[in-house]
Design a protein around this motif. Structure first.
Motif, mmCIF file in Angstrom:
data_model
loop_
_atom_site.group_PDB
_atom_site.id
_atom_site.type_symbol
_atom_site.label_atom_id
_atom_site.label_comp_id
_atom_site.label_asym_id
_atom_site.label_seq_id
_atom_site.Cartn_x
_atom_site.Cartn_y
_atom_site.Cartn_z
ATOM 1 N N ASP A 30 0.666 -1.213 0.066
ATOM 2 C CA ASP A 30 -0.106 -0.075 -0.040
ATOM 3 C C ASP A 30 0.759 1.194 -0.046
ATOM 4 O O ASP A 30 2.065 1.222 -0.183
ATOM 5 C CB ASP A 30 -0.861 -0.113 1.091
ATOM 6 N N VAL A 31 0.272 2.344 0.264
ATOM 7 C CA VAL A 31 0.957 3.719 0.440
ATOM 8 C C VAL A 31 2.096 3.751 1.205
ATOM 9 O O VAL A 31 3.156 4.478 1.268
ATOM 10 C CB VAL A 31 0.117 4.956 0.199
ATOM 11 N N ARG A 32 1.887 2.986 2.313
ATOM 12 C CA ARG A 32 3.156 2.926 3.266
ATOM 13 C C ARG A 32 3.987 1.647 3.300
ATOM 14 O O ARG A 32 4.423 1.474 4.101
ATOM 15 C CB ARG A 32 2.255 2.958 4.732
ATOM 16 N N ARG A 33 3.809 1.143 2.220
ATOM 17 C CA ARG A 33 4.734 0.068 1.750
ATOM 18 C C ARG A 33 4.483 -1.222 2.390
ATOM 19 O O ARG A 33 5.457 -2.214 2.741
ATOM 20 C CB ARG A 33 6.163 0.763 1.868
ATOM 21 N N ARG A 34 3.495 -1.438 3.280
ATOM 22 C CA ARG A 34 2.841 -2.387 3.634
ATOM 23 C C ARG A 34 2.185 -3.725 2.913
ATOM 24 O O ARG A 34 1.528 -3.369 2.150
ATOM 25 C CB ARG A 34 1.867 -2.105 4.929
ATOM 26 N N THR A 35 2.742 -4.777 2.988
ATOM 27 C CA THR A 35 2.007 -5.910 2.512
ATOM 28 C C THR A 35 0.870 -6.354 3.387
ATOM 29 O O THR A 35 0.827 -5.838 4.267
ATOM 30 C CB THR A 35 3.061 -7.053 2.417
ATOM 31 N N THR A 68 10.481 -4.813 3.986
ATOM 32 C CA THR A 68 10.040 -3.690 5.043
ATOM 33 C C THR A 68 9.220 -2.652 4.560
ATOM 34 O O THR A 68 8.996 -2.284 3.493
ATOM 35 C CB THR A 68 11.439 -2.940 5.461
ATOM 36 N N ASP A 69 8.451 -2.046 5.645
ATOM 37 C CA ASP A 69 7.458 -1.082 5.372
ATOM 38 C C ASP A 69 8.129 0.357 5.221
ATOM 39 O O ASP A 69 9.375 0.523 5.304
ATOM 40 C CB ASP A 69 6.017 -0.983 6.150
ATOM 41 N N ASP A 70 7.494 1.619 5.289
ATOM 42 C CA ASP A 70 8.135 2.675 5.170
ATOM 43 C C ASP A 70 9.055 3.123 6.427
ATOM 44 O O ASP A 70 9.578 4.019 6.630
ATOM 45 C CB ASP A 70 7.101 4.150 4.798
ATOM 46 N N ARG A 71 8.370 2.398 7.695
ATOM 47 C CA ARG A 71 9.219 2.601 8.769
ATOM 48 C C ARG A 71 10.304 1.569 9.196
ATOM 49 O O ARG A 71 10.966 1.344 10.355
ATOM 50 C CB ARG A 71 7.921 2.621 9.944
ATOM 51 N N LYS A 72 10.723 0.793 8.176
ATOM 52 C CA LYS A 72 11.331 -0.226 8.198
ATOM 53 C C LYS A 72 11.189 -1.440 9.047
ATOM 54 O O LYS A 72 12.176 -2.137 9.743
ATOM 55 C CB LYS A 72 12.879 0.454 8.458
ATOM 56 N N ARG A 73 10.158 -1.642 9.145
ATOM 57 C CA ARG A 73 9.611 -2.815 10.049
ATOM 58 C C ARG A 73 9.340 -4.094 9.000
ATOM 59 O O ARG A 73 8.517 -3.799 8.116
ATOM 60 C CB ARG A 73 8.211 -2.310 10.429
ATOM 61 N N THR A 74 9.907 -4.978 9.635
ATOM 62 C CA THR A 74 9.342 -6.523 8.845
ATOM 63 C C THR A 74 8.105 -6.944 9.494
ATOM 64 O O THR A 74 7.505 -6.231 10.369
ATOM 65 C CB THR A 74 10.375 -7.609 9.180
#
Length: 120
Positions: A30-35, A68-74
């Motif tokens: 999504d826009v926050r790079r979350r799968t 990783t998402d936009d906050r560098k979280r796996t």
């Protein structure tokens, strides 16, 4: 559906996506790079996480733990930060197993195990 915590709807959508001729893309973001797996993990949707992992392209599934998402979280980080520690542990184990299986497949593909200990 995952973001709303609606596991039933998420399951229905996953079933529909897996039946489509285009399949299911576990790496879509999504826009926050979350799968979808990031969102399901953060919401504590264990069954949905399992379904997403099983629907992922087997050739790439071992990489699900490194996205990783936009906050560098796996996905494990997302579950941990949302205080879903049992889910985080389950995800960690499942993703490590996928990575180990992929490493075994790579070894078989290149015949590395056939040449161990031999000089050429």
């Amino acid at each position: 559906a995952c973001a709303m915590g609606d596991q039933l709807l998420a399951q229905k959508l996953l079933n529909a996506a897996s039946a489509s001729p285009h399949g299911f893309d576990a790496f879509a973001v999504d826009v926050r790079r979350r799968t979808a797996l990031h969102i399901a993990a953060a919401e504590g949707l264990a069954d949905t996480c399992t379904r997403i992992i099983h629907l992922a392209d087997p050739a790439k599934a071992d990489h699900l733990g490194t996205v990783t998402d936009d906050r560098k979280r796996t996905v494990v980080d997302a579950a941990t930060q949302a205080r879903h520690s049992k889910l985080a542990a389950s995800l960690r184990a499942a993703l490590q197993a996928l990575a180990a299986a992929a490493d075994d497949d790579d070894e078989d593909d290149f015949g590395a195990s056939d040449y161990e200990g031999e000089d050429y």
